[in-house]
Scaffold this active site. Structure first.
Site, PDB file in Angstrom:
ATOM      1  N   VAL A   9       0.856  -1.183   0.000  1.00  0.00           N
ATOM      2  CA  VAL A   9       0.000   0.000   0.000  1.00  0.00           C
ATOM      3  C   VAL A   9       0.889   1.229   0.000  1.00  0.00           C
ATOM      4  O   VAL A   9       1.971   1.240   0.582  1.00  0.00           O
ATOM      5  CB  VAL A   9      -0.957   0.022   1.215  1.00  0.00           C
ATOM      6  CG1 VAL A   9      -1.957  -1.102   1.115  1.00  0.00           C
ATOM      7  CG2 VAL A   9      -0.181  -0.078   2.516  1.00  0.00           C
ATOM      8  N   SER A  10       0.427   2.254  -0.674  1.00  0.00           N
ATOM      9  CA  SER A  10       1.222   3.464  -0.818  1.00  0.00           C
ATOM     10  C   SER A  10       1.309   4.220   0.496  1.00  0.00           C
ATOM     11  O   SER A  10       0.516   4.025   1.412  1.00  0.00           O
ATOM     12  CB  SER A  10       0.608   4.359  -1.896  1.00  0.00           C
ATOM     13  OG  SER A  10       1.292   5.584  -1.988  1.00  0.00           O
ATOM     14  N   THR A  11       2.288   5.100   0.570  1.00  0.00           N
ATOM     15  CA  THR A  11       2.432   5.962   1.745  1.00  0.00           C
ATOM     16  C   THR A  11       1.416   7.082   1.717  1.00  0.00           C
ATOM     17  O   THR A  11       1.245   7.800   2.689  1.00  0.00           O
ATOM     18  CB  THR A  11       3.849   6.560   1.803  1.00  0.00           C
ATOM     19  OG1 THR A  11       4.138   7.191   0.553  1.00  0.00           O
ATOM     20  CG2 THR A  11       4.873   5.472   2.051  1.00  0.00           C
TER      21      THR A  11
END
Length: 227
Positions: free
Chosen positions: A10-12
């Site tokens: 998952v992206s930051t």
């Protein structure tokens, strides 16, 4: 029974394809007699290719003669060199969105994704150049949403990036995703010298469907290049 090792990144930053969405895609993909023997998750930017959890997942997959499973190819990286390095590890892996893809098609999709990122970056750079020019000439810039920008500080940059991102999202939703990917895939094959019969065969082999959910024929394949 197939053994899978699931990897979820998952992206930051906030994004649509989060942890639960990717888990749902993975659970829908695996057969009822298959098993996910371990799940690795990582919160990391797609630009960072130093993935600690991914490296662990690869080693665990190879040690247990399993298949590394991801929800979407771009959850690994939009970097062709990174995808090539991954393939060089000889780990078996599948992407749920391209389940029948071989190494050749995976390279193509990675290259297309990398190109898309580069185009967005160039459009953003050009837009910021216009903003800077307007500020220098008029003392301010008015965005598409009517926001008045008087300087290119961090807040303004984030705002313009967000607006450009929203435009990109709307454009993507406006197009049929299956057709868009099929056109990109077919164009790459044509550039590599393949004829319509060969392209049609590969479209069907890799699970592409027409807008009505049917397999491709030479006529529908040709239509991809004129639509």
């Amino acid at each position: 029974m197939k053994k899978y090792v699931a990897y979820i990144r998952v992206s930051t930053t906030k994004q649509e394809l989060g942890l639960e969405s990717q888990l749902s895609i993975i659970n829908s993909y695996i057969g009822k007699n298959d098993e996910v023997i371990k799940l690795f998750t990582e919160k990391e930017s797609g630009r960072n290719n130093n993935r600690i959890e991914l490296n662990k997942a690869i080693e665990f997959t190879k040690a247990n003669d399993a298949i590394l499973l991801i929800a979407k190819l771009d959850r690994l990286s939009r970097n062709v060199a990174f995808i090539s390095t991954l393939l060089d590890t000889k780990v078996r892996f599948k992407a749920c969105d391209i389940p029948t893809a071989d190494n050749f098609t995976i390279h193509i999709f990675a290259a297309l994704a990398e190109r898309e990122v580069g185009m967005i970056r160039e459009r953003t750079k050009a837009a910021l150049s216009v903003i800077k020019s307007n500020i220098e000439t008029n003392g301010h810039h008015i965005s598409k949403n009517g926001n008045v920008v008087t300087k290119l500080g961090r807040t303004e940059l984030k705002k313009e990036h967000w607006e450009l991102g929203q435009i990109a999202i709307k454009m993507k939703r406006a197009n049929n995703e299956n057709i868009k990917r099929a056109k990109a895939f077919a164009s790459s094959l044509k550039e590599n010298g393949m004829n319509f019969t060969q392209i049609t065969e590969l479209l069907n082999k890799n699970g592409f469907k027409t807008s009505t959910g049917k397999e491709y024929h030479n006529t529908s394949t040709r239509r991809l290049f004129v639509e």
